[in-house]
Write an enzyme that holds these catalytic residues in place. Structure first.
Site, mmCIF file in Angstrom:
data_model
loop_
_atom_site.group_PDB
_atom_site.id
_atom_site.type_symbol
_atom_site.label_atom_id
_atom_site.label_comp_id
_atom_site.label_asym_id
_atom_site.label_seq_id
_atom_site.Cartn_x
_atom_site.Cartn_y
_atom_site.Cartn_z
ATOM 1 N N ASP A 8 0.873 -1.165 0.000
ATOM 2 C CA ASP A 8 0.000 0.000 0.000
ATOM 3 C C ASP A 8 0.919 1.226 0.000
ATOM 4 O O ASP A 8 2.125 1.107 0.251
ATOM 5 C CB ASP A 8 -0.873 -0.025 1.252
ATOM 6 C CG ASP A 8 -1.602 1.272 1.476
ATOM 7 O OD1 ASP A 8 -2.319 1.722 0.564
ATOM 8 O OD2 ASP A 8 -1.438 1.855 2.564
ATOM 9 N N ASP A 10 -0.089 5.248 0.985
ATOM 10 C CA ASP A 10 -0.318 6.151 2.123
ATOM 11 C C ASP A 10 -0.463 5.372 3.421
ATOM 12 O O ASP A 10 -1.301 4.482 3.532
ATOM 13 C CB ASP A 10 -1.589 6.978 1.888
ATOM 14 C CG ASP A 10 -1.409 8.019 0.795
ATOM 15 O OD1 ASP A 10 -0.426 8.772 0.859
ATOM 16 O OD2 ASP A 10 -2.265 8.083 -0.104
ATOM 17 N N ASP A 168 -1.433 -0.846 6.029
ATOM 18 C CA ASP A 168 -1.646 -0.289 7.365
ATOM 19 C C ASP A 168 -3.115 -0.233 7.768
ATOM 20 O O ASP A 168 -3.434 0.223 8.867
ATOM 21 C CB ASP A 168 -1.086 1.139 7.426
ATOM 22 C CG ASP A 168 -1.886 2.088 6.545
ATOM 23 O OD1 ASP A 168 -1.897 1.877 5.317
ATOM 24 O OD2 ASP A 168 -2.490 3.027 7.080
#
Length: 219
Positions: A8, A10, A168
């Protein structure tokens, strides 16, 4: 042993929460809407923009949400072009990417960013050439739909069992589960470690060095 590592962006590779929150607030207020709580905005990071807006502003019209989406895109583009956009890599990420590349791992990105936003971010840090597949919200349904992760597998020519997804948020973990890919969470992003474990993470790393050990470890 996994052959493909899909990151991922951001909250996993880069820390862009200040720019995201500030641009979202401006997009709302410029359209006569109250700015959303920053905690709620951070929890939506990773989703495609229209999908995130449905969560952040469920009681406004589709026309208003579309206006906010366009204002956000314009605001982020203006911030980038002015040189004011700050999306620093998290500690140790640059070194980890170089290490994995030197070990012949295939690397990819699956993100809710646009193509333009992702390319600009990776180019700023001089790491775009390290990734063989870049999957964004421009061409796929929002996470946790597995489409972008499945596309990365096809481009890399690997089976789900030969890949690992790093993220995250619970959206990343759910996407990995849906695609049959091992998932590893990182604790420095936008969702709590327990959420990541509850939604499919095999483990959660606290540092980039620890993440590298987990990637290299057994599935």
């Amino acid at each position: 042993m996994s052959r493909l590592v899909v990151f991922d962006c951001d909250g996993t590779l880069v820390d862009g929460q200040a720019a995201i929150c500030e641009t979202m607030e401006l997009a709302f207020t410029s359209n006569g809407l109250a700015a959303p709580d920053r905690h709620h905005v951070r929890r939506m990071v990773g989703l495609s923009l229209p999908y995130a807006l449905r969560e952040l502003a469920p009681n406004v019209s589709d026309e208003q949400r579309h206006a906010v989406v366009e204002a956000y895109k314009t605001g982020f583009r203006d911030l980038r072009q002015s040189g004011g956009l700050r999306e620093p890599l998290f500690a140790g990420i640059a070194e980890l990417i170089e290490e994995l590349a030197a070990e012949d791992w295939l690397l990819a990105v699956a993100t809710g960013k646009s193509d333009r936003g992702l390319h600009s971010c990776l180019d700023t840090h001089g790491i775009r050439h390290r990734f063989i597949s870049l999957q964004t919200a421009d061409r796929h349904p929002s996470k946790p739909h597995p489409a972008m992760l499945e596309a990365a597998l096809v481009e890399a020519g690997v089976a789900p069992g030969e890949a690992v997804m790093i993220g995250d948020t619970s959206f990343d973990m759910e996407m990995a589960v849906a695609a049959g890919v091992r998932a590893i969470g990182v604790s420095w992003g936008y969702h709590e470690a327990q959420e990541l474990l509850d939604t499919g993470a095999s483990a959660v790393a606290d540092t980039a060095a620890q993440l590298g050990e987990m990637i290299r470890g057994p599935a």
